[in-house]
Design a protein around this motif. Structure first.
Motif, mmCIF file in Angstrom:
data_model
loop_
_atom_site.group_PDB
_atom_site.id
_atom_site.type_symbol
_atom_site.label_atom_id
_atom_site.label_comp_id
_atom_site.label_asym_id
_atom_site.label_seq_id
_atom_site.Cartn_x
_atom_site.Cartn_y
_atom_site.Cartn_z
ATOM 1 N N SER B 280 0.829 -1.206 0.000
ATOM 2 C CA SER B 280 0.000 0.000 0.000
ATOM 3 C C SER B 280 0.861 1.254 0.000
ATOM 4 N N GLY B 281 0.389 2.263 -0.688
ATOM 5 C CA GLY B 281 1.070 3.547 -0.695
ATOM 6 C C GLY B 281 2.322 3.592 -1.546
ATOM 7 N N SER B 282 2.637 2.515 -2.223
ATOM 8 C CA SER B 282 3.854 2.504 -3.039
ATOM 9 C C SER B 282 3.650 3.237 -4.357
ATOM 10 N N VAL B 283 4.763 3.770 -4.851
ATOM 11 C CA VAL B 283 4.772 4.442 -6.146
ATOM 12 C C VAL B 283 5.856 3.812 -7.009
ATOM 13 N N LEU B 284 5.476 3.332 -8.186
ATOM 14 C CA LEU B 284 6.463 2.878 -9.165
ATOM 15 C C LEU B 284 6.443 3.882 -10.307
ATOM 16 N N THR B 285 7.588 4.458 -10.614
ATOM 17 C CA THR B 285 7.633 5.493 -11.656
ATOM 18 C C THR B 285 7.528 4.861 -13.049
ATOM 19 N N GLY B 286 7.384 5.701 -14.035
ATOM 20 C CA GLY B 286 7.136 5.236 -15.402
ATOM 21 C C GLY B 286 8.181 4.246 -15.887
ATOM 22 N N ASN B 287 7.705 3.174 -16.510
ATOM 23 C CA ASN B 287 8.575 2.181 -17.147
ATOM 24 C C ASN B 287 9.227 1.209 -16.169
ATOM 25 N N THR B 288 8.910 1.310 -14.897
ATOM 26 C CA THR B 288 9.497 0.388 -13.917
ATOM 27 C C THR B 288 9.017 -1.039 -14.165
ATOM 28 N N MET B 289 9.938 -1.975 -14.018
ATOM 29 C CA MET B 289 9.615 -3.395 -14.152
ATOM 30 C C MET B 289 9.970 -4.064 -12.832
ATOM 31 N N VAL B 290 8.970 -4.545 -12.136
ATOM 32 C CA VAL B 290 9.197 -5.051 -10.787
ATOM 33 C C VAL B 290 9.061 -6.565 -10.770
ATOM 34 N N GLY B 291 10.059 -7.216 -10.147
ATOM 35 C CA GLY B 291 10.120 -8.668 -10.196
ATOM 36 C C GLY B 291 9.815 -9.359 -8.891
ATOM 37 N N LYS B 292 9.808 -8.602 -7.799
ATOM 38 C CA LYS B 292 9.497 -9.249 -6.522
ATOM 39 C C LYS B 292 8.718 -8.333 -5.597
ATOM 40 N N ASP B 293 8.338 -8.829 -4.431
ATOM 41 C CA ASP B 293 7.478 -8.069 -3.537
ATOM 42 C C ASP B 293 8.032 -6.677 -3.241
ATOM 43 N N VAL B 294 7.124 -5.744 -3.104
ATOM 44 C CA VAL B 294 7.479 -4.354 -2.815
ATOM 45 C C VAL B 294 6.835 -3.985 -1.482
ATOM 46 N N PRO B 295 7.642 -3.554 -0.493
ATOM 47 C CA PRO B 295 7.052 -3.194 0.809
ATOM 48 C C PRO B 295 6.134 -1.976 0.699
ATOM 49 N N PHE B 299 9.112 3.671 -3.028
ATOM 50 C CA PHE B 299 9.167 4.592 -4.173
ATOM 51 C C PHE B 299 10.267 4.047 -5.081
ATOM 52 N N MET B 300 9.885 3.407 -6.167
ATOM 53 C CA MET B 300 10.836 2.619 -6.933
ATOM 54 C C MET B 300 10.833 2.958 -8.425
ATOM 55 N N SER B 301 11.962 2.619 -9.041
ATOM 56 C CA SER B 301 12.155 2.859 -10.474
ATOM 57 C C SER B 301 13.080 1.793 -11.039
ATOM 58 N N GLY B 302 13.061 1.661 -12.343
ATOM 59 C CA GLY B 302 14.076 0.870 -13.012
ATOM 60 C C GLY B 302 13.640 -0.501 -13.469
ATOM 61 N N TYR B 303 14.494 -1.045 -14.306
ATOM 62 C CA TYR B 303 14.347 -2.408 -14.807
ATOM 63 C C TYR B 303 15.677 -3.071 -14.505
ATOM 64 N N LEU B 304 15.698 -3.880 -13.491
ATOM 65 C CA LEU B 304 14.661 -4.177 -12.519
ATOM 66 C C LEU B 304 14.504 -3.039 -11.512
ATOM 67 N N ALA B 305 13.329 -3.055 -10.864
ATOM 68 C CA ALA B 305 13.000 -2.010 -9.901
ATOM 69 C C ALA B 305 13.991 -1.955 -8.745
ATOM 70 N N ARG B 306 14.385 -0.729 -8.421
ATOM 71 C CA ARG B 306 15.213 -0.444 -7.242
ATOM 72 C C ARG B 306 14.573 0.745 -6.536
ATOM 73 N N PRO B 307 14.947 0.983 -5.280
ATOM 74 C CA PRO B 307 14.514 2.240 -4.666
ATOM 75 C C PRO B 307 14.910 3.402 -5.579
ATOM 76 N N HIS B 308 14.042 4.379 -5.711
ATOM 77 C CA HIS B 308 14.227 5.432 -6.705
ATOM 78 C C HIS B 308 15.580 6.122 -6.573
ATOM 79 N N LYS B 309 15.988 6.404 -5.344
ATOM 80 C CA LYS B 309 17.261 7.107 -5.130
ATOM 81 C C LYS B 309 18.427 6.248 -5.648
#
Lengths: 332, 332, 332
Positions: B280-295, B299-309
């Motif tokens: 809940s409350g998570s944000v994935l930015t444009g084009n993010t590809m997420v492969g596993k659970d997200v707490p 706030f995540m980005s990337g392929y594969l998704a990482r914390p945005h920072k």
């Protein structure tokens, strides 16, 4: 329920908030962007980046959040001005009742010479179709559309109300023009809809592939200029402006209010951020994701987009990276 | 051809295999997941990850591959238990014959007060439409659907049989709800279909854009909870569960059985793996590809998704990488 | 306006240019690729990579740009031979007028035994539908299609003219087969359409999800072989050839003329360049973007695609990169 105008005092009462520098009996009959609004129009400031524009706006009334200094501008200071804007928009532009008729072509629609409308297609009230149209089965054209000459709409194409097509526009099966843009304003954890009261305009000789979508503007048009070609499964969001003779390949998505110059090429699966500009003559290769303005005649690739040559170098370096990391570890 | 139940002995005979810990005359009338199956239901173990769940299952019969120890559980040991499961599903739930009528609204359908169904739209057998609906031209609603009050379906929307919509659901042109999920089981090099016998449930105040797809569950529902907004050209796969007040922008795809909490934001072109949870409350930015659970609240980005920072740091470092590789080469 | 053949002299006059090694009265009635064209067919050389093929071609006439040496081949040397090709294609294959009838099933169409066509569906002229078809409401099948036995087309499916389906083909709602491929030739800054005169062929037991698109070939067929399964919102471009028993998950796009072997798996959101080959038994994981040929039995990931293991290593190294860059900076 629907009104065509409100006084400033009525708006202050309905929305709550504090009216400043504005006579209560000023009549506001339109909602427009800050730089287009005149004295009879309401506008709003929601994004601090437009503060200077608000200070120079000729709007008859500006909705603004508390704590923002708009000097002598006529303003209604209210909590969540953006939500205020959305509400006024809805009051002035309630979604019209569909005007279906038993006749496939509405009695008030006008068809040019040599038009053919297939059985099972519908043409809405007051819509004007130019000469030579081919409207295939299952096409649904809503109210108040205007089609130029020699347009071809393949089966299942949907034009929402107010869509404007130039001459020789060709739209493949099941594409949709004029659906609502994706606009909401959060109000206490709930996404409230911003009425999408704009429309779609498509220039001469545009071709659009199958099952693509072009959303109507939030305010004003989403525009695709003459000669541009768009492939299947593309998305053109609200208020996007695409220049002339662009080529946009399959599965590309252009986010809201982004503008393209002329002769831009977006290869397949390109994505763009919203509110950016892609300069004329630029080429973005397949799968590029671009987050900020692109100068004219750029050639870019990558997620995020970089000049193509730099992207190739990064790719090559990335391939060497695992060995590099190992080697450095060994040294330390 | 269609039967509503089988005895364990009948199944053993039809499927082949070895019945253990189960009386031959036990009657099985349902297929359910391991944790939902009771004594009258069949289940199956195809993924070793669910072994513990199988050991605790109350299912009346579990289809299982040879070599898996299910202790005292009632079981049918057979080659390719997953294919066995698909076959039983098809026997119990053969695809029903469509029940079309000459009347656009099937005589057994029920429309509430103030509903409008456009010419050229169809409403299927036993479907119930709440008050105030606007069913545009070319909309096709199949059998046994339930629509709440004040729903708006724009032209060309398709609801497959058994789709359930809450109140004030708004679906834009040519979107599809309830199509078959993408489920096959390989049998000697051929992809055999797993019947998709679930359905789609959509909560109150959901809006879905144009030409998006929401597949029916394989078993049980695919669910979109109240207040969630989904843009154009999105894909929601079978058995996805989306929480309340999520915002899912264009061209996003959510793979099978993935769950989203509440107030999740997926920007454009996001992709997710299947069978993961996005908190809940998570944000994935444009084009993010997420492969596993997200707490929650990520706030995540990337392929594969990482914390945005971290993703920003990686991007910056990647831009320096070619020079770095050159410099290191020069040194050695 | 439409002619079924031209003499070489007529073409030289219409297109401009210089006829060599070819009698002016040679009759050309077809346009074919260099390696398929016989003495009654016209071909063209636009891509230098096919120069050798042109030298060996048996085409009755080859359109070629000035400055290219085609030896003794019969040739028409002209400015922009590619545009010449597109023009001849349009002269020989003008888009036919749609042949709609008031009857939903055209009087010249043939339905097999036990076919059901829902009210509101249409079947075009000369189309042949095999036994047992289920044609749902809002399906539009154009002229000259051939459907095998037991096909199911869900609501809103569109088959353009000349589409060929095998037996037991199942296509979900609002998918489109046979729309024009995305082909244009730039002529003085304007994108001129290359007529798409091919078709779509689909083998037995193919299933295609909702709102997917399969474009007709530019010349000849786009082909999906038996047993292949395609998910929702996928794009198959013109002249793609997909082998048997492939699995193609949602939002995957396959660019023009790319070929897939048998038993290829493309996970969700995969993209491919055009004119490449993906070998049999290969697996591309979700979001992979592949730019060149892939050998049989590959397992690849990434943008750009790399062997999966290498991609994992790159990802891991990329995560360490920011720290590495910092450490190296500190040392220097």
């Amino acid at each position: 329920m629907s009104k065509t105008s409100f006084t400033a005092a009525e708006l202050a009462e309905r929305l709550g908030g504090d009216l400043r520098n504005c006579p209560g009996d000023r009549v506001l009959g339109q909602v427009l962007p800050l730089d287009q609004a005149g004295s009879g129009a309401l506008s709003f400031l929601a994004n601090p980046k437009y503060h200077a524009r608000a200070l120079q706006s000729g709007a008859g009334l500006i909705l603004v959040d508390p704590g923002t200094d708009l000097g002598d501008r006529p303003q209604l200071v209210m909590k969540n001005a953006y939500w205020g804007f959305a509400q006024v928009l809805g009051w002035l532009h309630p979604e019209p009742e569909p005007e279906w008729s038993d006749a496939p072509v509405h009695p008030t629609a006008k068809l040019g010479r040599n038009c053919r409308v297939a059985p099972g297609a519908t043409v809405g009230a007051r819509t004007v179709v130019g000469d030579g149209a081919r409207i295939h089965p299952g096409v649904h054209i809503a109210e108040d559309c205007v089609l130029g000459e020699d347009c071809v709409l393949f089966p299942g194409v949907v034009l929402y109300r107010g869509t404007i097509l130039g001459n020789r526009v060709r739209i493949h099966a099941n594409s949709v023009l004029g659906s609502d843009g994706f606009g909401y304003v959060p109000v206490q954890g709930v996404h409230r809809k911003i009425p999408q009261v704009g429309w779609v305009e498509v220039g001469d000789d545009v071709e659009i592939g199958a099952t693509s979508t072009v959303d109507r503007g939030a305010l004003g048009p989403t525009r695709i200029a003459a000669g541009t070609k768009i492939d299947n499964l593309c998305q053109v969001a609200h208020n996007v402006q695409i220049g002339e003779h662009c080529v946009i390949a399959s599965m590309t998505g252009i986010s809201g209010s982004t503008t393209l110059g002329h002769h831009v090429t977006l290869a397949g699966k390109v994505g763009t951020a919203g509110h950016i500009h892609i300069g004329s003559g630029s080429v973005l290769t397949g799968n590029t994701m671009v987050g900020k303005d692109v100068p004219d005649n750029s050639f870019m690739s990558g997620y995020l987009a970089r000049p193509h040559k730099q992207w190739l170098e990064c790719q090559a370096a990335l391939n060497r990276l695992p060995a590099l990391v190992k080697a450095l570890k060994a040294r330390t």
